[in-house]
Design a protein around this motif. Structure first.
Motif, mmCIF file in Angstrom:
data_model
loop_
_atom_site.group_PDB
_atom_site.id
_atom_site.type_symbol
_atom_site.label_atom_id
_atom_site.label_comp_id
_atom_site.label_asym_id
_atom_site.label_seq_id
_atom_site.Cartn_x
_atom_site.Cartn_y
_atom_site.Cartn_z
ATOM 1 N N TYR A 598 -3.665 -4.211 -4.767
ATOM 2 C CA TYR A 598 -3.095 -3.618 -5.324
ATOM 3 C C TYR A 598 -1.892 -4.144 -6.134
ATOM 4 O O TYR A 598 -1.210 -5.091 -5.525
ATOM 5 C CB TYR A 598 -2.462 -2.628 -4.420
ATOM 6 N N ILE A 599 -1.831 -3.614 -7.398
ATOM 7 C CA ILE A 599 -0.599 -4.190 -8.441
ATOM 8 C C ILE A 599 0.268 -3.247 -8.606
ATOM 9 O O ILE A 599 0.026 -2.048 -9.002
ATOM 10 C CB ILE A 599 -0.853 -5.114 -9.542
ATOM 11 N N GLN A 600 1.716 -3.302 -8.426
ATOM 12 C CA GLN A 600 2.771 -2.389 -8.329
ATOM 13 C C GLN A 600 3.692 -2.818 -9.617
ATOM 14 O O GLN A 600 4.130 -3.910 -9.727
ATOM 15 C CB GLN A 600 3.656 -2.233 -7.261
ATOM 16 N N PRO A 609 0.669 -5.246 -18.121
ATOM 17 C CA PRO A 609 -0.214 -5.760 -19.074
ATOM 18 C C PRO A 609 -1.552 -5.613 -18.556
ATOM 19 O O PRO A 609 -2.052 -5.797 -17.505
ATOM 20 C CB PRO A 609 0.134 -7.199 -19.077
ATOM 21 N N ILE A 610 -2.593 -5.407 -19.459
ATOM 22 C CA ILE A 610 -3.999 -5.168 -19.214
ATOM 23 C C ILE A 610 -4.576 -6.481 -18.607
ATOM 24 O O ILE A 610 -5.386 -6.481 -17.755
ATOM 25 C CB ILE A 610 -4.818 -4.946 -20.495
ATOM 26 N N SER A 611 -3.878 -7.466 -18.888
ATOM 27 C CA SER A 611 -4.399 -8.801 -18.415
ATOM 28 C C SER A 611 -4.228 -9.210 -17.182
ATOM 29 O O SER A 611 -4.744 -10.096 -16.374
ATOM 30 C CB SER A 611 -3.804 -10.122 -19.107
ATOM 31 N N GLU A 612 -3.472 -8.231 -16.294
ATOM 32 C CA GLU A 612 -3.052 -8.525 -14.977
ATOM 33 C C GLU A 612 -3.856 -7.821 -14.019
ATOM 34 O O GLU A 612 -3.601 -7.496 -12.909
ATOM 35 C CB GLU A 612 -1.801 -8.420 -14.683
ATOM 36 N N LEU A 613 -4.328 -6.601 -14.499
ATOM 37 C CA LEU A 613 -5.143 -5.606 -13.915
ATOM 38 C C LEU A 613 -6.556 -5.882 -13.151
ATOM 39 O O LEU A 613 -7.169 -7.176 -13.554
ATOM 40 C CB LEU A 613 -5.392 -4.261 -14.686
ATOM 41 N N TYR A 614 -7.121 -5.166 -12.353
ATOM 42 C CA TYR A 614 -8.284 -5.700 -11.922
ATOM 43 C C TYR A 614 -9.568 -5.071 -12.488
ATOM 44 O O TYR A 614 -9.714 -3.769 -12.869
ATOM 45 C CB TYR A 614 -8.373 -4.918 -10.361
ATOM 46 N N LYS A 655 -5.724 -1.005 -8.710
ATOM 47 C CA LYS A 655 -6.267 -1.065 -7.248
ATOM 48 C C LYS A 655 -7.772 -1.634 -7.249
ATOM 49 O O LYS A 655 -8.522 -1.140 -8.290
ATOM 50 C CB LYS A 655 -6.081 0.101 -6.378
ATOM 51 N N GLN A 656 -8.019 -2.396 -6.175
ATOM 52 C CA GLN A 656 -9.488 -2.975 -6.132
ATOM 53 C C GLN A 656 -9.883 -2.716 -4.766
ATOM 54 O O GLN A 656 -9.132 -3.214 -3.792
ATOM 55 C CB GLN A 656 -9.803 -4.013 -6.895
ATOM 56 N N ASN A 683 -15.015 -1.155 -6.319
ATOM 57 C CA ASN A 683 -14.348 -0.333 -7.695
ATOM 58 C C ASN A 683 -13.098 -0.652 -7.890
ATOM 59 O O ASN A 683 -12.316 -1.416 -7.125
ATOM 60 C CB ASN A 683 -14.698 1.145 -7.177
ATOM 61 N N ALA A 684 -12.998 -0.574 -9.175
ATOM 62 C CA ALA A 684 -11.142 -0.517 -9.426
ATOM 63 C C ALA A 684 -10.992 0.618 -9.819
ATOM 64 O O ALA A 684 -11.446 1.683 -10.445
ATOM 65 C CB ALA A 684 -11.287 -1.722 -10.684
#
Length: 747
Positions: A598-600, A609-614, A655-656, A683-684
């Motif tokens: 999970y990233i908050q 940023p899109i580059s830090e997502l799952y 989230k993943q 899933n993400a």
């Protein structure tokens, strides 16, 4: 006697033969010495015929030693071997070129070659030998082993007679000898080996003992060969008897005053009224023994005395205890480590010189040294010390190669080509440190990485790790470039419980795709710096850190990138995973993995940023789906034109959730080839979605599911994975079956 004459020798010096004789020139010729002379010359081993003659001369008697030398072996050849190569038989061939022919060695080699063929299932193979003189080299021969392999004999059927209370299928599962089938060529099942079958008969008896049949009798089996001599039929007659339960359980002998009988009984799995089980009884003996071992009684002996009650079908158990003297550890010797420093091994030990002997400590010590992954085998043995109340422990290890240089090239329909190169040393200079440099290039990514890891920094309980990397990854809609590094310091609170704190800094640039209507996503294609602190905690009880087959590892981390650290991207990231390993019979291993992330977002004015997502999917995530293809998406225009069509663009989730289940099994264990069956789900999820949520009502539990199979080869260049994934919740863009290849372990 005036002369000793040697005749017929070509390679052996005459003087060497004269020195072997008891009879000498100038001495009278005594008939009693003749037999000794004959044996002495024959014992030289150079001759296949020896004659002793007497020739009368005018001046006296000449003693003539006439010999016929054994030929020299020029070549050793195999003839007729098609199924087994010369390399397969090299250990069995004792006859060597350029040595004198020894027929005993030739006959021994014939027997060993034949035994090798029987081991491989060629039960009717015949092996003979030929000696071929070499015309151009008189006194030389070629030794030819002539092999008639015949057809491989396969175990066609195993029949149990009298096995009614225990299923024949259960008994067959305990056996090494198996019935052959369609895949026997690949699995090796169906091979008959006498030593393995003798072991099987013992194990069949143990299988009955574990079910309470203490009077079982397994008769000598009949082994029949089919008329065409291709199949073996085995019949095993069993007399089962009756099953017995456990009656009373008691303890006698040298009992400890501070440990009651009830306490020792509580440590056991055997209970009055339960079915007698031999294996469980052995485990109970170990449990009771540990009570004494852990108090320093290294020579304690627990002997179960049984009293069989035929009328009630019960077995009373009395554990007779002989505790012996209480001993301290006088010395611990470490042997077999030619490269690894003593301290690398000693710091893993949980027994210490001068302290009381501890059975649990010895067992944990062996487990921890084995888990280093530096040794093929680890054995801890004991011997008496200099006094009756002391003991000496010997830790004997057999080292294995820990350094690797790997270069590999692979292909898949996901990343097209994969090139990898790595040089690593997991036991650098024998200090237990790990250093590595690696590079990977494929159609979707490139990676350069340097790393260092010291589990006992400056000989303390602190660890130090450092890493530098440069990565380029193609996410289809954008390309992420990053350069950075991290450093971590950890501390081992208790055995296998490790906490770390680390700092990482990463420079990231994101390049949007050329054909996108990037206006809608302009605020997500961000470049900048990540400056973050990370706290983590792990509990690692795997039996081997590189190739685990038993135990578990639980891991959790919190990574924070606040503004005061000077970064562009501001977030908190929470990660946790749990991996379990269960050993099964016949070398099978069942593995499970559960990963959650999970990233908050920390600043509402600075989007993630899109580059830090799952992004989920791929051979190291949910197999059967293309790499990073599972993600929340938004509709975007294909171009800047007002009438442009729209398409789905993957924007990543905050989230993943990923689950992996694997059953790994041996195929050709000696070659390091294993098979795997797997089931994955994951899933993400977007920020407005919950875990397990399914907006489209097409995903069970809100997860993408897949199953598949594969092969793993633990090759000299590293672990190679070949896997076929079948998406069970398939989308239009997914293949029906997806093959992927990679180098390296999964989990």
């Amino acid at each position: 006697m005036v002369e000793i004459r040697v005749e017929g020798n070509k390679r052996v010096e005459a003087e060497a033969i004269r020195r072997a004789l008891r009879t000498k020139v100038g001495q009278p010729l005594l008939p009693a010495n003749t037999a000794q002379d004959l044996r002495a010359v024959w014992a030289l081993g150079y001759f296949q015929n020896v004659e002793l003659l007497v020739q009368h001369l005018p001046k006296g008697v000449a003693y003539v030693v006439r010999v016929e030398e054994r030929p020299v072996i020029r070549l050793v050849q195999l003839q007729g071997n098609e199924e087994l190569s010369r390399d397969d038989l090299k250990e069995e061939i004792e006859v060597k070129p350029n040595t004198i022919l020894d027929m005993e060695t030739v006959r021994s080699t014939v027997s060993k070659i034949q035994a090798k063929y029987v081991e491989k299932g060629y039960f009717l193979a015949e092996v003979t030998h030929q000696l071929k003189p070499v015309p151009e080299s008189p006194g030389s021969v070629d030794v030819v082993f002539v092999i008639n392999e015949r057809a491989k004999v396969m175990v066609k059927q195993i029949t149990f007679i009298g096995a009614e209370k225990v299923s024949p299928d259960i008994l067959k599962e305990t056996m090494i000898t198996r019935e052959g089938g369609f895949f026997s060529f690949f699995t090796g099942e169906g091979t008959y080996r006498q030593e393995a079958f003798d072991r099987d008969l013992q194990v069949i008896q143990y299988a009955y003992f574990d079910r309470g049949f203490i009077n079982v009798r397994v008769d000598k089996p009949t082994v029949q060969l089919s008329a065409d001599k291709r199949f073996i039929y085995i019949t095993i007659r069993v007399t089962e008897g009756e099953a017995y339960d456990i009656g009373k359980i008691d303890f006698a002998g040298d009992l400890l005053p501070d440990v009651s009988k009830e306490t020792m009984a509580a440590l056991m799995r055997s209970r009055p009224g339960t079915r007698f089980n031999r294996t469980q009884l052995s485990q109970d003996i170990v449990s009771v023994s540990d009570v004494y071992y852990d108090r320093g009684y290294a020579y304690a002996n627990i002997n179960p005395v049984t009293n069989v009650n035929a009328d009630t079908k019960t077995v009373d158990l009395t554990f007779e205890v002989q505790k012996g003297p209480q001993v301290t550890i006088e010395r611990i010797d470490v042997v077999g480590n030619s490269k690894t420093r003593d301290k690398v091994i000693r710091r893993e030990l949980r027994v210490y010189e001068g302290e009381l002997y501890s059975g649990t400590g010895v067992r944990r010590s062996r487990e921890r040294v084995t888990a280093l992954g530096f040794f093929e085998t680890v054995e801890i043995t004991q011997k008496p010390g200099s006094q009756d109340d002391t003991i000496v422990l010997q830790v004997e290890v057999k080292e294995k190669a820990t350094g690797t240089f790997q270069v590999g090239l692979g292909f898949s329909n996901v990343e097209n080509f994969i090139f990898t190169a790595q040089i690593s040393q997991n036991n650098f200079l024998g200090w237990g440190q790990s250093v590595s440099a690696s590079a990977q290039i494929s159609g979707l990514r490139s990676l350069v990485q340097l790393s260092f890891y010291d589990p006992y920094f400056l000989d303390t309980k602190y660890l130090l790790s450092a890493e530098f990397f440069r990565v380029q990854a193609d996410y289809e809609g954008f390309i992420r470039n990053s350069t950075g590094g991290n450093v971590s310091i950890g501390y081992q609170f208790i055995d296998d419980l490790l906490g770390t704190v680390g700092y990482s800094r990463e420079w990231v640039t994101v390049e949007a795709g050329q054909n996108l209507g990037a206006v809608l996503l302009a605020n997500q294609f961000l470049s900048g710096v990540t400056s973050a602190l990370r706290l983590s905690l792990s509990f690692d009880r795997r039996d081997n850190r590189l190739f685990p087959s038993r135990g578990f590892i639980h891991y959790g981390s919190v990574e924070t990138a606040p503004s005061f650290l000077g970064g562009t991207f501001l977030f908190n990231r929470y990660t946790a995973y749990s991996r379990l390993y269960f050993p099964l019979p016949l070398g099978f291993v069942f593995k499970t993995n559960a990963t959650v992330g999970y990233i908050q977002q920390l600043d509402k004015n600075k989007p993630l940023p899109i580059s830090e997502l799952y992004y989920v999917g791929g051979i190291n995530s949910v197999r059967g789906y293309f790499l990073r293809s599972i993600s929340p998406s938004v509709k975007v225009p294909r171009s800047a034109s007002p009438d442009a069509t729209v398409t789905d663009f993957d924007v990543g989730g905050n989230k993943q959730l990923v689950f992996n289940f694997e059953l790994e099994f041996p195929i050709f264990e000696k070659a390091g080839l294993r098979g795997v069956l797997f089931y994955d789900a994951g899933n993400a999820y977007a920020s407005n979605e919950r875990f397990f949520q399914d907006k489209q009502d097409k995903l069970p539990l809100g997860l993408f599911h897949s199953a598949g199979f594969g092969f793993r080869w633990f090759s000299p260049i590293g672990p190679l994975r070949f896997e076929w994934g079948i998406p069970l919740t398939r989308r239009p863009e997914d293949d029906r079956i997806l093959f992927e290849f990679t180098i390296g372990n999964f989990f």
